[in-house]
Scaffold this motif. Structure first.
Motif, PDB file in Angstrom:
ATOM      1  N   VAL A  13      44.027  33.774  45.041  1.00 41.94           N
ATOM      2  CA  VAL A  13      43.960  35.230  45.006  1.00 41.94           C
ATOM      3  C   VAL A  13      42.946  35.698  46.040  1.00 41.94           C
ATOM      4  O   VAL A  13      41.782  35.300  46.000  1.00 41.94           O
ATOM      5  CB  VAL A  13      43.554  35.740  43.607  1.00 41.94           C
ATOM      6  CG1 VAL A  13      43.449  37.263  43.612  1.00 41.94           C
ATOM      7  CG2 VAL A  13      44.560  35.277  42.562  1.00 41.94           C
ATOM      8  N   GLU A  50      41.216  38.926  46.999  1.00 47.02           N
ATOM      9  CA  GLU A  50      41.007  40.278  46.471  1.00 47.02           C
ATOM     10  C   GLU A  50      39.544  40.627  46.602  1.00 47.02           C
ATOM     11  O   GLU A  50      38.682  39.766  46.439  1.00 47.02           O
ATOM     12  CB  GLU A  50      41.483  40.321  45.016  1.00 47.02           C
ATOM     13  CG  GLU A  50      41.980  41.684  44.585  1.00 47.02           C
ATOM     14  CD  GLU A  50      40.979  42.367  43.679  1.00 47.02           C
ATOM     15  OE1 GLU A  50      41.278  43.472  43.197  1.00 47.02           O
ATOM     16  OE2 GLU A  50      39.907  41.780  43.447  1.00 47.02           O
ATOM     17  N   ASN A  51      39.251  41.875  46.914  1.00 51.22           N
ATOM     18  CA  ASN A  51      37.885  42.264  47.237  1.00 51.22           C
ATOM     19  C   ASN A  51      36.907  42.013  46.108  1.00 51.22           C
ATOM     20  O   ASN A  51      35.771  41.609  46.334  1.00 51.22           O
ATOM     21  CB  ASN A  51      37.851  43.740  47.649  1.00 51.22           C
ATOM     22  CG  ASN A  51      36.494  44.145  48.183  1.00 51.22           C
ATOM     23  OD1 ASN A  51      35.822  43.354  48.829  1.00 51.22           O
ATOM     24  ND2 ASN A  51      36.088  45.367  47.905  1.00 51.22           N
ATOM     25  N   PRO A  75      37.553  40.117  42.669  1.00 55.27           N
ATOM     26  CA  PRO A  75      38.380  39.474  41.651  1.00 55.27           C
ATOM     27  C   PRO A  75      37.804  39.570  40.243  1.00 55.27           C
ATOM     28  O   PRO A  75      38.517  39.842  39.279  1.00 55.27           O
ATOM     29  CB  PRO A  75      38.424  38.014  42.116  1.00 55.27           C
ATOM     30  CG  PRO A  75      38.110  38.073  43.562  1.00 55.27           C
ATOM     31  CD  PRO A  75      37.156  39.208  43.734  1.00 55.27           C
ATOM     32  N   PHE A 121      40.535  42.108  38.861  1.00 52.56           N
ATOM     33  CA  PHE A 121      41.679  41.214  38.631  1.00 52.56           C
ATOM     34  C   PHE A 121      41.450  40.439  37.340  1.00 52.56           C
ATOM     35  O   PHE A 121      40.698  39.489  37.297  1.00 52.56           O
ATOM     36  CB  PHE A 121      41.832  40.247  39.809  1.00 52.56           C
ATOM     37  CG  PHE A 121      43.055  39.383  39.689  1.00 52.56           C
ATOM     38  CD1 PHE A 121      42.973  38.090  39.190  1.00 52.56           C
ATOM     39  CD2 PHE A 121      44.291  39.877  40.060  1.00 52.56           C
ATOM     40  CE1 PHE A 121      44.095  37.305  39.075  1.00 52.56           C
ATOM     41  CE2 PHE A 121      45.416  39.091  39.946  1.00 52.56           C
ATOM     42  CZ  PHE A 121      45.326  37.803  39.453  1.00 52.56           C
ATOM     43  N   THR A 173      39.918  32.095  43.670  1.00 57.71           N
ATOM     44  CA  THR A 173      39.673  33.460  44.131  1.00 57.71           C
ATOM     45  C   THR A 173      38.843  33.470  45.402  1.00 57.71           C
ATOM     46  O   THR A 173      37.947  32.633  45.583  1.00 57.71           O
ATOM     47  CB  THR A 173      38.947  34.275  43.048  1.00 57.71           C
ATOM     48  OG1 THR A 173      37.709  33.617  42.706  1.00 57.71           O
ATOM     49  CG2 THR A 173      39.815  34.419  41.817  1.00 57.71           C
ATOM     50  N   ARG A 227      37.068  36.460  48.219  1.00 59.76           N
ATOM     51  CA  ARG A 227      36.776  37.878  48.415  1.00 59.76           C
ATOM     52  C   ARG A 227      37.088  38.368  49.826  1.00 59.76           C
ATOM     53  O   ARG A 227      37.085  39.560  50.076  1.00 59.76           O
ATOM     54  CB  ARG A 227      35.298  38.151  48.090  1.00 59.76           C
ATOM     55  CG  ARG A 227      34.968  37.999  46.614  1.00 59.76           C
ATOM     56  CD  ARG A 227      33.477  38.184  46.369  1.00 59.76           C
ATOM     57  NE  ARG A 227      33.168  38.218  44.948  1.00 59.76           N
ATOM     58  CZ  ARG A 227      33.065  37.134  44.171  1.00 59.76           C
ATOM     59  NH1 ARG A 227      33.252  35.938  44.716  1.00 59.76           N
ATOM     60  NH2 ARG A 227      32.788  37.245  42.885  1.00 59.76           N
ATOM     61  N   ASP A 256      45.646  41.103  48.146  1.00 54.08           N
ATOM     62  CA  ASP A 256      45.424  42.528  47.902  1.00 54.08           C
ATOM     63  C   ASP A 256      45.592  43.270  49.227  1.00 54.08           C
ATOM     64  O   ASP A 256      44.827  43.053  50.181  1.00 54.08           O
ATOM     65  CB  ASP A 256      44.011  42.723  47.346  1.00 54.08           C
ATOM     66  CG  ASP A 256      43.725  44.173  46.987  1.00 54.08           C
ATOM     67  OD1 ASP A 256      44.642  45.008  47.136  1.00 54.08           O
ATOM     68  OD2 ASP A 256      42.586  44.451  46.573  1.00 54.08           O
ATOM     69  N   LEU A 270      42.635  45.050  50.871  1.00 57.68           N
ATOM     70  CA  LEU A 270      41.485  44.249  51.294  1.00 57.68           C
ATOM     71  C   LEU A 270      40.858  44.858  52.543  1.00 57.68           C
ATOM     72  O   LEU A 270      41.559  45.207  53.489  1.00 57.68           O
ATOM     73  CB  LEU A 270      41.939  42.823  51.594  1.00 57.68           C
ATOM     74  CG  LEU A 270      40.829  41.777  51.772  1.00 57.68           C
ATOM     75  CD1 LEU A 270      40.199  41.447  50.421  1.00 57.68           C
ATOM     76  CD2 LEU A 270      41.405  40.511  52.405  1.00 57.68           C
ATOM     77  N   ARG A 299      49.388  46.588  40.706  1.00 53.15           N
ATOM     78  CA  ARG A 299      48.181  46.266  39.953  1.00 53.15           C
ATOM     79  C   ARG A 299      48.237  46.804  38.523  1.00 53.15           C
ATOM     80  O   ARG A 299      47.832  46.115  37.570  1.00 53.15           O
ATOM     81  CB  ARG A 299      46.969  46.845  40.684  1.00 53.15           C
ATOM     82  CG  ARG A 299      45.622  46.431  40.103  1.00 53.15           C
ATOM     83  CD  ARG A 299      44.495  47.180  40.809  1.00 53.15           C
ATOM     84  NE  ARG A 299      44.553  46.957  42.251  1.00 53.15           N
ATOM     85  CZ  ARG A 299      43.988  45.909  42.851  1.00 53.15           C
ATOM     86  NH1 ARG A 299      43.362  44.994  42.130  1.00 53.15           N
ATOM     87  NH2 ARG A 299      44.063  45.779  44.163  1.00 53.15           N
TER      88      ARG A 299
END
Length: 410
Positions: free
Chosen positions: A27, A29-30, A32, A36, A53, A55, A74, A77, A127
């Motif tokens: 994943v 994602e900025n 998580p 998330f 994860t 970032r 994401d 991001l 989301r």
């Protein structure tokens, strides 16, 4: 957590499941930990999706190991190009061309999510609708779709390459130049390499301005692409040298120099048989370079081999070799068959016995007596040799037939 990874058990096994194989999801994602969240859903089968994860893209590149099956990116991001909101996705697709990719977007950016699929993602998730069951199903679907897409692409690429190779090889096969000659010509060619159109055997026939018909057949030792390429080079060189007026020993000596310069290994050599038929069609010059002698049937008589006791060595074996040119009387009507050793080295029955030249002469004689000529004769000869061998021949086979019928005036 398991070894720094979040474990998401799969609750049920439906038609979208890839089986009991565990998968790993990366994943990107900025935040998580903050945004998330997926509940842990129990699965009686024990299948699971491990989650890593990251970032940012730098961290994602470090975590993108061979055991990762799918990436959830994401689309929001940070770092996207102001003029291209999918620039981060494009970067990930270049970074991981063999991985399945899912795009994650908010419900207010459905159009961007759909664009992500058009760019190369396998699917997108919203989301607000995301939960463990949906994620598990989406990951497995994306992985299977990526595998199917990859397999389809490889198959299409393989077919395209095969078609291109076939077109190339067909273009390299000779087009006989016999304009103005009354001689009838036929040829058969069967490479020994699987799914190939060209082997190490080669042949050609041309008529020069003085009315002489020149025919050649040869065999480069070996069956690979290097041998096939060398055979094409020798054939083209033979045609050019023949039109330049070279014949006999002078032509073969020059071809040997071509072979020595073009071959990949000093162990490569080539056998060759050349025939130049006089404009009246009644006599010919014969040169043999380690090659079996042609077969001739004169005026409906018994088939027999032309003399071969005074030929020279194969090209590429002896630097200072010579190739004498023998004069041969053909007669007023005849069939002249030139061939490579693939036609005579096939097995006969279940043992180790080979057809050989004598067996081939008897076979061709029977077929001529049965009235077969031209293409039909060659087709029957190759088919019988294959049947005697008990299956496809492993060696290249090239057969060339020239025919002069009674009453023909050249």
């Amino acid at each position: 957590m398991e070894n720094g990874q979040t474990v998401l058990p799969h609750q049920t096994r439906g038609p979208d499941s890839t089986g009991s194989t565990d998968l790993t999801l990366l994943v990107i994602e900025n935040d998580p930990a903050g945004t998330f969240t997926v509940p842990e859903l129990l699965d009686a089968s024990g299948t699971r999706v491990r989650v890593r994860t990251a970032r940012n893209l730098t961290e994602a590149e470090r975590l993108l190991t061979d055991d990762v099956h799918c990436i959830l990116l994401d689309l929001a991001l940070p770092g996207a190009d102001a003029d291209d909101e999918l620039s981060v996705l494009r970067h990930v697709l270049k970074l991981a061309p063999g991985h399945a990719v899912l795009a994650l977007a908010s419900s207010g950016h459905v159009e961007s999510a759909a664009d992500a699929v058009r760019v190369g993602a396998q699917d997108y998730l919203l989301r607000e609708e995301l939960d463990g069951r949906l994620l598990n199903r989406a990951v497995r679907y994306a992985v299977e779709r990526k595998r199917a897409d990859t397999a389809h692409y490889k198959l299409a690429e393989s077919r395209l390459r095969a078609q291109e190779n076939a077109r190339l090889e067909r273009g390299l096969l000779p087009t006989p130049l016999l304009g103005g000659s009354d001689l009838r010509f036929a040829a058969r060619y069967r490479p020994g390499r699987s799914r190939a159109l060209l082997g190490g055997d080669f042949y050609d026939v041309v008529r020069t301005p003085d009315g002489t018909v020149h025919a050649m057949i040869g065999d480069v030792c070996g069956h690979g692409p290097d041998e096939a390429a060398l055979g094409v080079e020798l054939r083209i060189a033979w045609r050019a040298l023949t039109f330049a007026g070279l014949c006999g020993d002078q032509l073969l000596s020059t071809l040997q120099r071509v072979l020595e310069h073009e071959r990949e290994s000093e162990e490569l050599f080539a056998t060759l048989c050349t025939v130049d038929i006089a404009p009246d069609g009644r006599r010919a010059g014969l040169c043999l370079a380690g090659h079996p002698a042609p077969l001739i049937s004169r005026d409906g008589g018994t088939a027999q081999l032309l003399p071969q006791d005074d030929g020279g060595p194969a090209l590429g074996l002896l630097p200072q070799a010579r190739w004498p040119r023998r004069q041969v009387e053909l007669g007023s009507a005849w069939n002249l068959l030139m061939y490579t050793d693939g036609l005579i080295e096939g097995r006969v029955g279940q043992g180790t016995q080979r057809l050989g030249q004598e067996g081939m002469v008897g076979m061709i004689d029977r077929q001529l007596t049965a009235g077969l000529r031209g293409e039909s004769l060659l087709e029957a000869a190759v088919a019988e040799v294959r049947d005697l061998n008990g299956g496809e021949l492993t060696d290249d086979v090239a057969v060339l037939l020239l025919e002069r019928r009674r009453g023909t005036h050249l």
